[in-house]
Design a protein around this motif. Structure first.
Motif, PDB file in Angstrom:
ATOM      1  N   ARG A   1       6.075   4.506   1.804  1.00  0.00           N
ATOM      2  CA  ARG A   1       7.217   4.618   2.722  1.00  0.00           C
ATOM      3  C   ARG A   1       6.838   5.419   3.965  1.00  0.00           C
ATOM      4  O   ARG A   1       7.262   5.101   5.083  1.00  0.00           O
ATOM      5  CB  ARG A   1       8.413   5.261   2.010  1.00  0.00           C
TER       6      ARG A   1
ATOM      7  N   GLU B   1       4.743   5.501  -4.071  1.00  0.00           N
ATOM      8  CA  GLU B   1       5.813   4.871  -3.304  1.00  0.00           C
ATOM      9  C   GLU B   1       6.204   5.736  -2.105  1.00  0.00           C
ATOM     10  O   GLU B   1       6.523   5.197  -1.029  1.00  0.00           O
ATOM     11  CB  GLU B   1       7.012   4.598  -4.209  1.00  0.00           C
TER      12      GLU B   1
ATOM     13  N   ALA C   1       4.072  -5.072  -5.084  1.00  0.00           N
ATOM     14  CA  ALA C   1       5.537  -5.032  -5.115  1.00  0.00           C
ATOM     15  C   ALA C   1       6.061  -3.736  -4.495  1.00  0.00           C
ATOM     16  O   ALA C   1       7.080  -3.738  -3.796  1.00  0.00           O
ATOM     17  CB  ALA C   1       6.034  -5.176  -6.549  1.00  0.00           C
ATOM     18  N   ALA C   2       5.362  -2.627  -4.733  1.00  0.00           N
ATOM     19  CA  ALA C   2       5.786  -1.348  -4.166  1.00  0.00           C
ATOM     20  C   ALA C   2       5.683  -1.358  -2.643  1.00  0.00           C
ATOM     21  O   ALA C   2       6.532  -0.776  -1.954  1.00  0.00           O
ATOM     22  CB  ALA C   2       4.939  -0.214  -4.746  1.00  0.00           C
TER      23      ALA C   2
ATOM     24  N   ARG D   1       8.646  -3.243  -1.430  1.00  0.00           N
ATOM     25  CA  ARG D   1       9.847  -2.410  -1.550  1.00  0.00           C
ATOM     26  C   ARG D   1       9.921  -1.376  -0.437  1.00  0.00           C
ATOM     27  O   ARG D   1      11.005  -0.986   0.007  1.00  0.00           O
ATOM     28  CB  ARG D   1       9.892  -1.706  -2.915  1.00  0.00           C
TER      29      ARG D   1
END
Length: 260
Positions: free
Chosen positions: A137, A133, A226-227, A230
């Motif tokens: 980002r 994650e 999904a990550a 997010r």
């Protein structure tokens, strides 16, 4: 030293990396990237995460792009830089490449780029969900609005196959290895142990022996998608095995195309 993402012996491994990886489908990765860019938009600037010895970054730069090759291993980057100097010598090169020793979970450039790529299952070397994650980002932060993050990972079924089919053996005149695997099925994490014998190049048939241990983890594709969402990406498409086709259950290598 146990960390989610590290190069334990890449000092020595870097010296034989290109020899051991010469059958890897670099042209297929480049072809797939071009196919995706035809669909999502052609970039002029690209960050290559986990660039290794530059086998993807250098062709992109030679094609005219401004490329940032990012890797955690200084030894790999030294080889990449030497390869770039050789490739660009005497050529009318329109592109450029900058080599940066940075972590794919936390990297920064002077400006946002049009595209981020990470091929040869580099993401699989992040063995904790939190690290994946963080990498997502960081990729989101490094992209311009509308930019594309394109990467591939080994599917969970591929690690099972590795475990079932090991050990693997290579026996060539200048290099040999014995490669064994141990799979943690609960985490879908695999440990690769290689005993490598490499010629010292002296012509007297002397070989040096060293060990290389690498760990990879495969993640559920739905979780990865999904990550990415997010992390802020507006859309995520999933492909398989170097083709712009939906990834089915039989896919060995998964590709994700995430748009900022």
């Amino acid at each position: 030293m146990e960390e989610a993402y590290e190069y334990d012996a890449y000092g020595e491994f870097a010296s034989v990396y290109d020899r051991l990886m010469e059958d890897m489908p670099y042209e297929e990765w480049l072809r797939f990237a071009e196919a995706c860019w035809s669909r999502y938009g052609k970039p002029s600037s690209v960050a290559d995460l986990g660039c290794g010895t530059g086998s993807v970054a250098i062709p992109l730069a030679l094609s005219g792009m401004s490329v940032y090759g990012i890797d955690l291993s200084p030894d790999m980057l030294t080889i990449a830089s030497s390869k770039w100097e050789e490739a660009a010598a005497g050529a009318r090169v329109k592109g450029a490449v900058t080599w940066l020793e940075q972590d794919m979970r936390d990297w920064a450039l002077p400006q946002e780029v049009d595209a981020v790529v990470s091929f040869c299952d580099c993401i699989n070397y992040l063995t904790e969900e939190s690290d994946v994650e963080e990498a997502f980002r960081a990729a989101y932060a490094g992209l311009r609005s509308g930019g594309l993050f394109l990467f591939d990972v080994q599917a969970p079924s591929t690690f099972v196959r590795y475990s079932d089919e090991q050990p693997f053996v290579l026996d060539e005149d200048d290099v040999a290895y014995i490669w064994t695997c141990e799979l943690d099925e609960a985490r879908c994490e695999i440990e690769h142990r290689l005993t490598i014998f490499a010629s010292d190049g002296g012509g007297d048939e002397r070989f040096r022996r060293f060990e290389e241990i690498q760990r990879q983890r495969a993640y559920d594709p739905e979780w990865m998608e999904a990550a990415l969402l997010r992390a802020g990406f507006s859309s995520v498409d999933r492909y398989a095995d170097f083709e712009l086709k939906p990834a089915g259950k039989q896919a060995q290598r998964l590709f994700f195309a995430a748009v900022k």
